[in-house]
Design a protein around this motif. Structure first.
Motif, short mmCIF file in Angstrom:
data_model
loop_
_atom_site.label_atom_id
_atom_site.label_comp_id
_atom_site.label_asym_id
_atom_site.label_seq_id
_atom_site.Cartn_x
_atom_site.Cartn_y
_atom_site.Cartn_z
N ARG A 1 -4.75 -1.73 -6.14
CA ARG A 1 -5.76 -0.79 -5.70
C ARG A 1 -6.87 -1.52 -4.92
O ARG A 1 -7.44 -0.99 -3.98
N PHE A 2 -7.19 -2.78 -5.32
CA PHE A 2 -8.31 -3.48 -4.70
C PHE A 2 -7.94 -4.30 -3.47
O PHE A 2 -8.80 -4.90 -2.86
N SER B 1 3.18 5.17 -5.93
CA SER B 1 1.74 4.98 -6.09
C SER B 1 1.50 3.99 -7.22
O SER B 1 2.32 3.87 -8.13
N PRO B 2 0.39 3.25 -7.14
CA PRO B 2 0.10 2.25 -8.18
C PRO B 2 0.16 2.83 -9.59
O PRO B 2 0.63 2.15 -10.51
N THR B 3 -0.29 4.07 -9.74
CA THR B 3 -0.26 4.66 -11.08
C THR B 3 1.17 4.79 -11.57
O THR B 3 1.49 4.43 -12.71
N THR C 1 -9.79 -2.94 -0.37
CA THR C 1 -11.23 -3.13 -0.56
C THR C 1 -11.62 -4.59 -0.31
O THR C 1 -12.60 -4.88 0.38
N GLN D 1 0.81 -1.21 0.00
CA GLN D 1 0.00 0.00 0.00
C GLN D 1 0.85 1.26 0.00
O GLN D 1 1.75 1.41 0.81
N PHE D 2 0.49 2.15 -0.89
CA PHE D 2 1.21 3.40 -1.03
C PHE D 2 0.96 4.28 0.18
O PHE D 2 -0.15 4.40 0.66
#
Lengths: 267, 284
Positions: free
Chosen positions: A167-168, A133-135, A171, A9-10
């Motif tokens: 990202r998920f 970050s994921p991006t 979640t 996680q970022f």
């Protein structure tokens, strides 16, 4: 219970490492992992650890986050260490368990080295994912793998899939927690019985989780299309990747580390 | 006023698992004026979400259907695909399933990035969209740490950054708590009032419908009412037929009328109900 596993996680703050180029971070992380296996004596592992420590300090991510990252792999660490401890021959025999298994000085040394290596490996990859970050990670992987485009591989989609997976993570962890609680409320017994029973008890959790993941994926695909996503063609970036002095500093540190390792290997 | 969206005799049906065609919209016609705030009400399965996806070209109408025109562009025309999606921004119910990245700023830039805008323009769009939903101080925050209402505002900002002509929200508050719901609704109302954004709000919360310009009630893929909120809610039977319930203040006044009290019929909000009842008591 599933608690906040923060791996991958970022952690959004501004720091030296955060501002480094994502591509450099990926390459250096891989290089570091290679270095760890080149380091065959205590002194060389020590200099690896020291340089890693400087990078940790330069991330401005709280130590707590790293401890959490490490906590998740303690079982793997112990099992690997145990195998090395019992199955390495040579050196002085310290003591014997039964007639076959003996613990030797070599065994202790190998076990310790292996544990330290895995620990440093996890921390180094955590540095990368905590500060990228994921991006940016996606863009960097895409950029690094771009030569493969000549083989007609769709690198953009591959990188996008990886970043969405990251990202998920939170979640889906949250969702698992909810499903576990609701199955418990219906009387599901998740914590007793032998291994086989426990694995069977996981099915009523995995199936709803899988179905919901598919539903989420379909909704996300719609939402991405609504935002004009049409693959990597003609896409621009908010963050432009550019090498800076920070990358130069980091690469220099790594070159010095490599020289150090080579010298120590000769000794 | 100028028409921005028009549907003329639109049909839409889908094939179910047995290969049978199930009609959703039948001979559906509708025009939306630029700058208006329209609410679409309907029970589950009334076709209201399908309508939203037809409007931005995510779904295509049947072969025998009339055209759907967005600002004059036919959604069926393949070369209009991206432009239609840019002009008609669509926000969904679950904020968690719409966010593509983990950082607020990057999330908002996702749409404009897909449009291939230059970098300084991207940054401008992000700033502008953050301001519009009043989330400037969250620009570098992680999206997964925000509250539901904040996530939904970021989802809206992500759409706004593409500078759409029309904003469609498909039950944007269904998964939010009352506080989050109010945050989202007030942001949307402000957009409509201050920037003249055309808004289509799809909901089954009657209270949200009360504060719009025009209410469209849908049932089984057809429009059963299309008027001002006051006019629609003064027909309780029509609302119940559509499988919906009246806003509580309206329900109360209607029951009082049934009991023979002389009270104002066109009550939508709690404040109006209080005023109407006290007026009636004074006159007695």
């Amino acid at each position: 219970m599933v608690d906040g596993i923060s791996f991958g996680q970022f952690y959004p703050v501004r720091s030296f490492v955060h501002q480094m180029d994502g591509r450099v971070k990926i390459v250096l992380t891989i290089a570091f992992i290679v270095f760890l296996f080149l380091a065959t004596n205590a002194a060389s592992l020590l200099i690896c650890a020291i340089s890693l420590f400087f990078f940790i300090a330069a991330t401005r991510v709280p130590i707590k986050t790293y401890l959490k990252n490490v906590r998740a792999i303690i079982p793997v660490l112990l099992i690997t260490a145990a195998f090395n401890l019992f199955y390495t021959d040579g050196g002085t025999v310290l003591f014997k368990i039964g007639s076959h298994i003996s613990v030797t000085t070599n065994g202790v040394q190998t076990a310790l080295f292996m544990a330290v290596r895995i620990l440093l490996l996890i921390i180094s990859s955590a540095i990368m994912t905590n500060t990228t970050s994921p991006t940016v990670l996606t863009d960097s992987i895409e950029s690094l793998l771009s030569p493969l485009k000549w083989l007609r591989l769709d690198i953009h989609s591959l990188a996008m899939m990886m970043s969405i997976a990251l990202r998920f993570v939170p979640t889906l962890i949250e969702e698992t927690d909810k499903i576990m609680n609701s199955q418990k409320a219906r009387g599901a017994d998740l914590e007793s019985g032998n291994l086989l029973r426990r694995i069977k008890a996981l099915l009523p959790i995995l199936i709803p989780l899988l179905i919901s993941a598919f539903r989420r994926a379909a909704e996300l695909a719609d939402a991405m299309e609504c935002r004009c996503y049409h693959g990597g063609d003609g896409r621009t970036r908010l963050r432009v990747m550019r090498l800076s002095w920070r990358d130069g500093v980091a690469i220099t540190v790594f070159v010095l580390l490599l020289v150090g390792l080579i010298l120590l290997r000769r000794m | 006023m100028e028409t921005i969206l028009s549907l003329q005799h639109v049909n839409y049906s889908y094939e179910d698992d047995n290969g049978e065609l199930i009609p959703v919209l039948k001979d559906f016609s509708l025009e939306i004026q630029r700058g208006s705030f329209v609410c679409v009400l309907g029970h589950n399965g009334s076709g209201k979400s399908t309508l939203a996806k037809l409007l931005n070209g995510l779904y295509q109408p049947d072969q025998d259907s009339g055209p759907i025109l967005v600002d004059g562009l036919n959604t069926r025309d393949e070369k209009n695909e991206l432009e239609v999606r840019r002009r008609v921004g669509l926000v969904f119910q679950n904020p968690d399933n719409q966010l593509v990245t983990t950082v607020v700023e990057e999330e908002i830039a996702f749409g404009p990035e897909n449009l291939g805008l230059p970098r300084d323009e991207l940054q401008k769009r992000v700033d502008e969209a953050l301001l519009a939903v009043d989330m400037q101080e969250y620009r570098n925050h992680a999206t997964y740490k925000l509250s539901g209402g904040q996530k939904q505002r970021i989802a809206i900002a992500g759409i706004l950054a593409m500078r759409p002509q029309i904003l469609i929200l498909d039950e944007p508050t269904a998964m939010l708590d009352p506080k989050g719901r109010e945050e989202v609704l007030s942001a949307v109302r402000r957009l409509n009032r201050e920037q003249g954004m055309t808004v289509i709000l799809i909901t089954h919360h009657m209270e949200e419908a009360a504060k719009t310009d025009r209410v469209i009630v849908m049932k089984n893929g057809q429009i059963t009412a299309d008027s001002t909120p006051q006019a629609v809610f003064s027909q309780p039977q029509l609302i119940r037929d559509a499988g919906l319930s009246l806003p509580q203040p309206t329900e109360l006044t209607h029951r009082l009328i049934q009991e023979g009290f002389p009270i104002d019929k066109e009550v939508l909000t709690v404040e109006q109900a209080v005023a109407a009842i006290s007026k009636m008591l004074k006159e007695k």
